[in-house]
Design an enzyme around this catalytic site. Structure first.
Site, PDB file in Angstrom:
ATOM      1  N   GLY A 165     -41.197  20.681 -11.269  1.00  9.85           N
ATOM      2  CA  GLY A 165     -41.429  22.105 -11.063  1.00  9.85           C
ATOM      3  C   GLY A 165     -42.058  22.728 -12.284  1.00  9.85           C
ATOM      4  O   GLY A 165     -42.495  22.037 -13.206  1.00  9.85           O
ATOM      5  N   HIS A 166     -42.092  24.064 -12.287  1.00  9.78           N
ATOM      6  CA  HIS A 166     -42.713  24.813 -13.376  1.00  9.78           C
ATOM      7  C   HIS A 166     -41.677  25.450 -14.291  1.00  9.78           C
ATOM      8  O   HIS A 166     -42.027  26.331 -15.079  1.00  9.78           O
ATOM      9  CB  HIS A 166     -43.651  25.878 -12.814  1.00  9.78           C
ATOM     10  CG  HIS A 166     -44.821  25.321 -12.059  1.00  9.78           C
ATOM     11  ND1 HIS A 166     -45.769  26.108 -11.451  1.00  9.78           N
ATOM     12  CD2 HIS A 166     -45.201  24.033 -11.832  1.00  9.78           C
ATOM     13  CE1 HIS A 166     -46.679  25.340 -10.864  1.00  9.78           C
ATOM     14  NE2 HIS A 166     -46.349  24.077 -11.076  1.00  9.78           N
ATOM     15  N   GLY A 167     -40.428  25.057 -14.156  1.00 15.54           N
ATOM     16  CA  GLY A 167     -39.406  25.542 -15.065  1.00 15.54           C
ATOM     17  C   GLY A 167     -38.648  26.744 -14.521  1.00 15.54           C
ATOM     18  O   GLY A 167     -38.684  27.061 -13.334  1.00 15.54           O
TER      19      GLY A 167
END
Length: 418
Positions: A264-266
């Site tokens: 994911g992107h965090g």
């Protein structure tokens, strides 16, 4: 002598009679006490099985009407009611469970509920989401079942990476203006867009859930929070194609703890400043989390050329990074679509931002990147006990600070940029 014997017999008979009366009255009054005590006990849960309302549970037939009929029967009744979804596969079109209801509503999910893969079904019904719960006080969604958005067909139609004013595809589950709600134990997978959205809500608990989508599935944020207060997300596993958790405008008093994120992107606050007159974001804590292989770690992002708003009182503490590309990042020139007004500064004012006990490995040398607005600098940023090592042991990790005012405390790797 005969008189005395007769008197004794009469006395004995009288005592036996009195004892029998007392025993009978004792039983009678005992029952009354039992009934009286039972009157104060909680009412039992009344169960509404969707199969009894016509759900086929064959994964082919449309079971939407059965779900809505069960809800319509349960919602007005007093006390605690349960919508029970037993094991099986249920194909369900876009539906909205509306309140207000009388008493607590529970949804016990044991089966697999699947969305129509074709997005045309959503356009025909006018629904922007798949499953929505609206205007409900006291809601419990629990069980070991799964909500499967079957989003693979729809992801190719996502245009948000190309234009700012795109329309998001339907999400899996949305809580709209709910209070005192809990989502616990379930799995939410393969949404066409956001997996779980919490909007306009108060006092919401998300505990021990699993959210999954492929790494390349666009805009499939795990949990998105907007205009909501007192939201707690704990002990959950999230792997998706966008932010594991995103905290949007109008969010206050948010706690994220014990979350495993990746891919994911965090975990992101933002993006902020995309639209005019956005409400402030105040009070977000991210604690005891692990991020593995994500493109970003702990991020605050605001759009270029944005209207003025505030983002303050953020604490990121006790977080482990494993091969994260940008472990600590503030980006006030956020523009994923690539056609923003170049150089126009963000007017979102970021202050009181603390990163404490952040450790692990960075997949890039730039482990700490604070790129704040030159118009409204980041204020009171604290970096404390940071240990982020570049994955290549031959090169040290680095930190960059632009327009950020702050303090470094304790151990610092990379060295502070303040």
């Amino acid at each position: 002598m005969e008189l005395t014997r007769a008197w004794l017999i009469s006395l004995l008979l009288l005592l036996i009679f009195v004892a029998n009366v007392a025993q009978t009255d004792g039983k009678r009054y005992g029952r009354r006490r039992l009934v009286a005590a039972g009157a104060f006990q909680k009412r039992p849960t009344v169960t509404f099985d969707v199969k009894r309302f016509g759900a086929a549970a064959d994964g082919i037939s449309d079971d939407s009407a059965a779900f809505l009929k069960a809800w319509a029967a349960a919602c007005p009744l007093p006390g605690r009611k349960m919508i029970y979804v037993p094991r099986g596969e249920y194909l369900v079109n876009p539906i909205e469970f509306e309140g207000p209801c009388n008493g607590l509503m529970e949804v016990l999910l044991s089966g697999v509920v699947k969305a129509q893969p074709n997005i045309n079904v959503f356009q025909q019904t006018g629904n922007q989401e798949w499953i929505t719960f609206s205007h409900i006080d006291r809601l419990l969604i629990t069980g070991a079942g799964t909500l499967d958005g079957q989003g693979a067909y729809a992801w190719q139609h996502n245009t948000c990476s190309k234009k700012k004013d795109c329309s998001l595809l339907p999400g899996n589950l949305r809580l709209n203006f709910v209070t005192r709600a809990t989502v616990r134990g379930i799995s939410v997978v393969n949404s066409k867009s956001f997996q779980l959205t919490i909007f306009g809500s108060n006092n919401v608990r998300v505990h021990r859930i699993k959210i999954l989508a492929p790494e390349d599935a666009p805009n499939t944020d795990g949990i998105h929070i907007g205009n909501s207060t007192n939201v707690r997300i704990t002990n959950s596993e999230i792997g998706t194609g966008d932010d594991c958790i995103s905290v949007g405008p109008g969010s206050r008093q948010i706690l994220i703890s014990g979350v495993s994120c990746g891919p994911g992107h965090g975990i992101s606050i933002g993006s902020l400043g995309r639209y005019p007159n956005e409400p402030d974001v105040i009070g977000v804590a991210v604690k005891n989390c692990t991020l593995t292989g994500t493109t970003n770690g702990l991020r605050v992002k605001t759009w270029q050329n944005s209207d003025r708003s505030r983002a303050s009182d953020f604490l990121f503490e006790d977080v482990v990074m494993v091969g994260v590309q940008n472990p600590i990042i503030v980006d006030q020139e956020y523009c994923p679509v690539g056609n923003c007004e170049k150089g126009a500064p963000s007017s979102v004012e970021i202050s009181n931002l603390t990163f404490r006990d952040i450790r692990g490995t960075s997949a890039s040398r730039m482990a700490v990147h604070l790129f704040c607005s030159k118009t409204v600098n980041c204020r009171n940023v604290v970096l404390e006990d940071i240990d982020l090592r570049f994955m290549d042991p031959r090169s040290p990790s680095l930190a960059q600070c632009y327009f950020a005012q702050g303090t470094a405390l304790g151990f610092m790797n990379p060295p502070s940029c303040f």
